[in-house]
Structure formats: structure tokens, C-alpha cells
Design a protein around this motif. Structure first.
Motif, short mmCIF file in Angstrom:
data_model
loop_
_atom_site.label_atom_id
_atom_site.label_comp_id
_atom_site.label_asym_id
_atom_site.label_seq_id
_atom_site.Cartn_x
_atom_site.Cartn_y
_atom_site.Cartn_z
N ARG A 177 9.39 3.98 -3.07
CA ARG A 177 10.28 4.00 -3.78
C ARG A 177 9.78 3.30 -4.98
O ARG A 177 9.66 2.21 -5.23
N ALA A 228 0.76 7.22 3.62
CA ALA A 228 -0.20 8.31 2.96
C ALA A 228 -1.63 8.48 2.46
O ALA A 228 -2.06 8.74 1.78
N ALA A 273 8.55 5.93 3.14
CA ALA A 273 8.00 6.15 2.51
C ALA A 273 8.32 4.92 0.75
O ALA A 273 9.58 4.68 1.08
N ALA A 313 3.84 2.16 4.86
CA ALA A 313 3.67 3.81 3.62
C ALA A 313 2.31 3.55 2.56
O ALA A 313 1.73 4.69 2.68
#
Length: 319
Positions: A273, A256, A271, A252
């Protein structure tokens, strides 16, 4: 990896909850950190803001108290060392702070700030001291005349160079760089990073490069360590992590990041959460499970084991 210059094992740092002397709750800022830095190696440390990166740097040089653990520098445990052994460790491992302005005394001329370590360790006096200060300033791209000026007369990038000169004054073998370019403009960042790379090669220093800028750290590091909520969740050669990151948090974080257009990396679509958990209410089991898209029942219950993913590549996950 080269023979370890620095070896850190089971390092734990805790802070009290804000609220004063009688606050009972404790926050575990570092939770069993362990890693090594080889001679001449650059280890990059990345992670989210608040994960403990700066605390780790400060713990290594003794600026925050340690609950337990070993910080072994050149075979000597820095935490338990005293006398000459402690002095050697202090001199051999120097920290460059993130906030260059706050790290410089506004009432102290630049020359005296750079010479502080020289004075403490008795490395030079009189004319030799002044010559060493002038040479250090020139090495970091500043004129020798800067020694007679005050910190507020310099830009942010120049103050960072002053902080670097001060760290280099005692000829360290390991430089700890805590977000050294985070507060600088992009153009100035490039200048400072190029300076750091040049000094590293010329002085043959080891480096722990700490930053939230994953792409920058990956570009300058031999190995990468990924930190989440006070723990290193993955560590290994930079090429191996870029090609196949194994921990979901690493995936992740890489997904990003802002990467340059060129270069081969694994295609990542993971991604996160939710929000990072409070360090005062650390989740049970794997601390990452509340935000992990692939978490299983055992992730909520048991701390993840450490797994091998190749030569010198380790990660903590139930996968």
C-alpha cells in the motif's frame, strides 16, 4: 554454501541531496549491507527500482565512495587494499553495466574496448593481444572481425555481448551483472541469459546477478537476496525463499512478479500500500512499515532484528 569468495559486511554508502556543493542533507543509499558469495555460486539480488542495487554493484568495484564497511575479496579488504593486492581484487571482480551503449566509448573501436583490461594489467601484447580479443568476441557470439568496428554499428544485444567480452578479458573469478538484459527484447534476453549461463559453467565463475525481474533471477540463482531501501531484508537459498518467503516485502515482490506457468511456489496474496518512502526521509524503525499490511507498533519504533528461518535463510522482521 561454498567457501566465501566475496564477503561484504556493514557496507554504507551515502549521497548528498541534489542542489550543489552546499547541500546539507544526506541520503543513505546503502545501510549496513552484508552478504557473501561462494566460489562457483550465483547470488541473485532483487528489489524495486531505486532501492540501491546498482549502487551496491558500483560500490563493490570502487566506482562510488564508501562511508564504512568491508568488501573482502579472496580474504583481502578491497576498500583498504593498495598496490598488488588492489590490482588482484580489481582484476578478479568485474562489472557488466546495465546500459551497454553508455559503457562503451563511441570513439574507441570494439577491439580496443575489449582489450582495455588486458592493456591495464599487461596480460598480452601485439599478436597475442589481437588473438585474445578475437577469441573473446567469438566466445560471446560475435565474429572476430567485430574488433575493427565501432560500437554504434551494433544492436543493443550485441553491445551487451561486447561489454561481457570486455569484463571477461581479465579472467575474473566474480562477475557482477547489473540488470544485464533489462533493456533488451525478450528474444534477445533469452540469448544473453543462455550465454551467461554457458560462460559461468565453462569458466566456473561466481556471479552476482542483479535485476528487478524476480522470476528471471530465481531461475538462474543458487541463492536470493531481497533489497528494500538500501537494506537486505531477506536472503537464503532460492528454493527456500520460493517455497516460503518470510519477509512481507519479499512476499509482495513475489506476488507481483510474472512467473512461468510451471513450478511450485507459495500462494501469496499480500499487496503493498502507498508509495516507497523517500530515501532522504527514511522511516524510523523498520523502513518498510509505512507500506506493510501487517505492521505493528514496534515496527514503527525499533529496527527489526535478524531472524533465522532455516539453513542459511535469514530475514529482518519483528514477526
Amino acid at each position: 554454501m561454498n567457501a566465501p569468495l566475496l564477503s561484504v559486511r556493514d557496507l554504507v554508502v551515502e549521497y548528498g541531496e541534489p542542489g550543489g556543493l552546499f547541500a546539507r542533507k544526506r541520503m543513505r543509499a546503502l545501510d549496513g549491507i552484508g552478504f557473501e558469495v561462494g566460489a562457483g555460486e550465483t547470488l541473485g539480488l532483487v528489489g524495486e527500482s531505486g532501492c540501491g542495487k546498482s549502487t551496491l554493484a558500483r560500490a563493490l568495484v570502487g566506482l562510488v565512495p564508501v562511508v564504512r564497511g568491508v568488501v573482502e575479496f579472496e580474504g583481502v579488504d578491497r576498500i583498504g587494499a593498495c598496490g598488488a593486492a588492489r590490482d588482484r581484487a580489481c582484476r578478479g571482480m568485474q562489472l557488466v553495466f546495465q546500459d551497454a551503449q553508455a559503457s562503451l566509448d563511441p570513439r574507441q573501436r570494439v577491439g580496443d574496448a575489449v582489450a582495455e583490461g588486458i592493456d591495464i594489467h599487461g596480460l598480452a601484447h601485439g599478436r597475442e593481444r589481437a588473438e585474445r580479443v578475437a577469441k573473446l568476441l567469438e566466445q560471446v557470439g560475435l565474429p572476430a572481425a567485430a574488433a575493427d568496428r565501432w560500437p554504434h554499428e551494433f544492436s543493443g544485444g550485441q553491445r551487451q555481448r561486447i561489454g561481457l567480452a570486455r569484463a571477461l578479458a581479465v579472467e575474473p573469478k566474480l562477475l557482477l551483472l547489473d540488470e544485464p538484459v533489462a533493456a533488451l527484447d525478450r528474444s534477445v534476453q533469452a540469448q544473453v541469459v543462455n550465454l551467461l549461463l554457458d560462460l559461468r559453467e565453462r569458466r566456473r565463475m561466481s556471479t552476482l546477478f542483479i535485476s528487478h525481474d524476480v522470476a528471471l533471477v530465481a531461475a538462474v540463482s543458487d541463492r536470493l537476496a531481497v533489497m528494500h531501501l538500501g537494506q537486505i531484508v531477506e536472503i537464503g537459498p532460492t528454493d527456500a525463499l520460493l517455497a516460503r518467503p518470510r519477509h512481507p516485502f519479499t512476499q509482495a515482490l513475489f506476488a507481483a512478479a510474472e512467473w512461468p506457468a510451471s513450478g511450485e511456489r507459495a500462494a501469496l496474496g499480500i499487496a503493498l500500500r502507498g508509495e516507497p518512502p523517500s530515501p532522504f526521509a527514511r522511516p524510523t524503525g523498520c523502513a518498510f512499515h509505512p507500506r506493510c499490511p501487517v505492521a505493528r507498533v514496534e515496527c514503527r519504533r525499533d529496527p527489526p532484528p535478524e531472524r533465522e528461518a532455516g539453513a542459511d535463510h535469514r530475514y529482518r522482521c519483528v514477526e
